[in-house]
Design a protein around this motif. Sequence first.
Motif, PDB file in Angstrom:
ATOM      1  N   GLU A  32       0.752  -1.188   0.005  1.00 15.66           N
ATOM      2  CA  GLU A  32      -0.252   0.142  -0.134  1.00 15.66           C
ATOM      3  C   GLU A  32       0.832   1.232  -0.005  1.00 15.66           C
ATOM      4  O   GLU A  32       2.077   1.164   0.821  1.00 15.66           O
ATOM      5  CB  GLU A  32      -0.797   0.139   1.204  1.00 15.66           C
ATOM      6  N   ILE A  33       0.595   2.276  -0.727  1.00 17.34           N
ATOM      7  CA  ILE A  33       1.040   3.693  -0.601  1.00 17.34           C
ATOM      8  C   ILE A  33      -0.025   4.418  -0.303  1.00 17.34           C
ATOM      9  O   ILE A  33      -1.116   4.536  -0.865  1.00 17.34           O
ATOM     10  CB  ILE A  33       1.510   3.950  -1.897  1.00 17.34           C
ATOM     11  N   VAL A  52       4.700  10.493   2.599  1.00 10.03           N
ATOM     12  CA  VAL A  52       3.985   9.494   2.048  1.00 10.03           C
ATOM     13  C   VAL A  52       4.599   7.991   2.640  1.00 10.03           C
ATOM     14  O   VAL A  52       5.842   7.834   2.936  1.00 10.03           O
ATOM     15  CB  VAL A  52       4.356   9.408   0.338  1.00 10.03           C
ATOM     16  N   PHE A  99       4.771   3.926   2.849  1.00 11.65           N
ATOM     17  CA  PHE A  99       4.707   2.785   1.937  1.00 11.65           C
ATOM     18  C   PHE A  99       4.776   1.516   3.074  1.00 11.65           C
ATOM     19  O   PHE A  99       5.762   1.355   3.924  1.00 11.65           O
ATOM     20  CB  PHE A  99       6.063   2.611   1.259  1.00 11.65           C
TER      21      PHE A  99
END
Lengths: 255, 255
Positions: free
Chosen positions: B60-61, B109, B111
Motif C-alpha cells: 500500500e501507498i 508518503v 509505504f
Amino acid sequence: MTSSPALQARLAIREGRHIGPTHGLAPGFVQCNLVIVRQPLAYDFLVYCQRNPRACPVLEITDPGDPEPRRLAAGADLRSDLPKYAVYRQGRRMGDETRITHLWEPGLVSFLIGSGISFDQALERAGVPTHQHRWVLRTTLPTVPAGPFRGPLIVTMRWLTPAQAIVATQVTARFPWNHGAPLHIGDPAAIGADLAHPLHGLPVGTIPSEYVPCFWACGVTPQAAAEAAGIDLMITHAPAHGFISDLKSDEICLP
Amino acid sequence: MTSSPALQARLAIREGRHIGPTHGLAPGFVQCNLVIVRQPLAYDFLVYCQRNPRACPVLEITDPGDPEPRRLAAGADLRSDLPKYAVYRQGRRMGDETRITHLWEPGLVSFLIGSGISFDQALERAGVPTHQHRWVLRTTLPTVPAGPFRGPLIVTMRWLTPAQAIVATQVTARFPWNHGAPLHIGDPAAIGADLAHPLHGLPVGTIPSEYVPCFWACGVTPQAAAEAAGIDLMITHAPAHGFISDLKSDEICLP
C-alpha cells in the motif's frame, strides 16, 4: 550467428519487415502492454498501478527520457520496436503511428505492463484453447483511484468448459505478474460485465450451457483510466501490438 | 462485541498496552514493514521498489499527508499503531519513537511493504520451524538502482534440513507479495552473504552438516538503500516492530 526469437521479432518490427499484431510472435517470451506518460504524471500513474496490481502488473519503468527497457530487453528501443502505437491527446485517441521517434521528449517515462498473452502458451500446453471465445469487456467494478487516474476494471472474458476453467485457474495463478488467476467465474452480471459493447472481439452471443465464462483483469484497464483522465499526452501500444521482451514467461511463473 | 485480532493488537499498541516486538501478535494477519519519506522522493523510492520486487513488495501507498492505510486497515493510524519507529535524518538513525504524531508533515508518503513474518504461520503449519537459526545478512548482490536509492540486497537466512528446505520453497513461493520463494539455497559465499556481521540475530556459527542455508530477499533492503542515500528524513518501523494489517496472509497467497 543465431539470436533469440525475441530479438529477431523486435528487429523485424523495427525494420518494417513485420507489421500487424504480435500474437504468436516469439512464443514463450513475455509480451508487454506499453504506456508512456510525461514525468509529472508518472508518480500518480505508478501508484494507480500499485493499487490495482491484478490489472496493472508493472514489469519495468524506464528512467525519464530513456527509450531503452534495460532490464526486460537491453538494446531495444521503445520508439521503434512495437509495430503500432496509439497516440492520445487530452484523452482522445488521435491516430496510430508505426514509430514514435518524432514524438519523443526528454521527460517521457515508459511503463511495461504484463499481458495475458504471456500465459497463452502455458494454457495451450495444458489443453486450454486460447484463440476462440475471447473478449475484452468493461465491468462496473471500480478500480482504486490515484491522482487523476480512475475508472472501471476492464476484463478479458474467455468461455471455457468446467474442466478447462479449473485447469486455467491453476495455470494462470502461477503468473501473478501477468494478471494471475481469474477474478471471477460464472455469471457476467455479478461483475457488471458489459456483454453488449465488447472493446475487443466479435459481438457476444448467448453463452452455450456447456461453457463457464471466466474473467481475468486486463491490461487495457490503465489505458482506459489514462484516457478518462484526459491527460495531455499518452502513448500506448495499439491493441494486440505489444512489446516482445527477452524475458521468458516460464521464468516469471511460480513453481 | 468482538473485533478482529488485528484491530485488537493495533489498539493495544496505540494505547500503550502492548510495547515490544510484534512477532506472534495476531497470527495469520499480514505484518508490514513501514517506510515513510517526503513526497519529492516518493517516486524514486517507488521505482526502486518496483525494480527490486522480491525485496520490496509494496502492498500500500498512502496519499501524501494521509496517515491512514485505507486499503490494508481502514481506521488505523500509521503515526501511533506501531510499537516503535526508527527516525533517520541525513541517512543516520537518530533515535527511536513510540509514536510519530509530532513529526508528521503534510507531504509524508507511507509505504507498507510485505514481510516474511507473514508466511511464518504457513511454514509452521507445514512443519518448518521459524523461531531458530534465522539471521538478517548483507550480501554482495547489488539491487537495481533508482534515483538516489541503491545498495546491496539484504537477505534473511534460515538453516533448514533438506526436507524442510524443499517444503519451505513450495510454501513461500505461494506468497509473492511477501518476498516469495528463496533466492538462493546452499553456499553463502555464492551470494556474498556476510556471515561475520549479521544485521539481526546472534553471531553465526559453523553450519552443521545436516542443514542447508536458505536465503530470502528481506524487507530491510529498501531501508538500507534509503539510509545509504542519506536522504533528509525517513521514518521506518523499528526492526521486528511491524504494522499489523487487516489482510489475512492466506488471502494473498496463491493456490
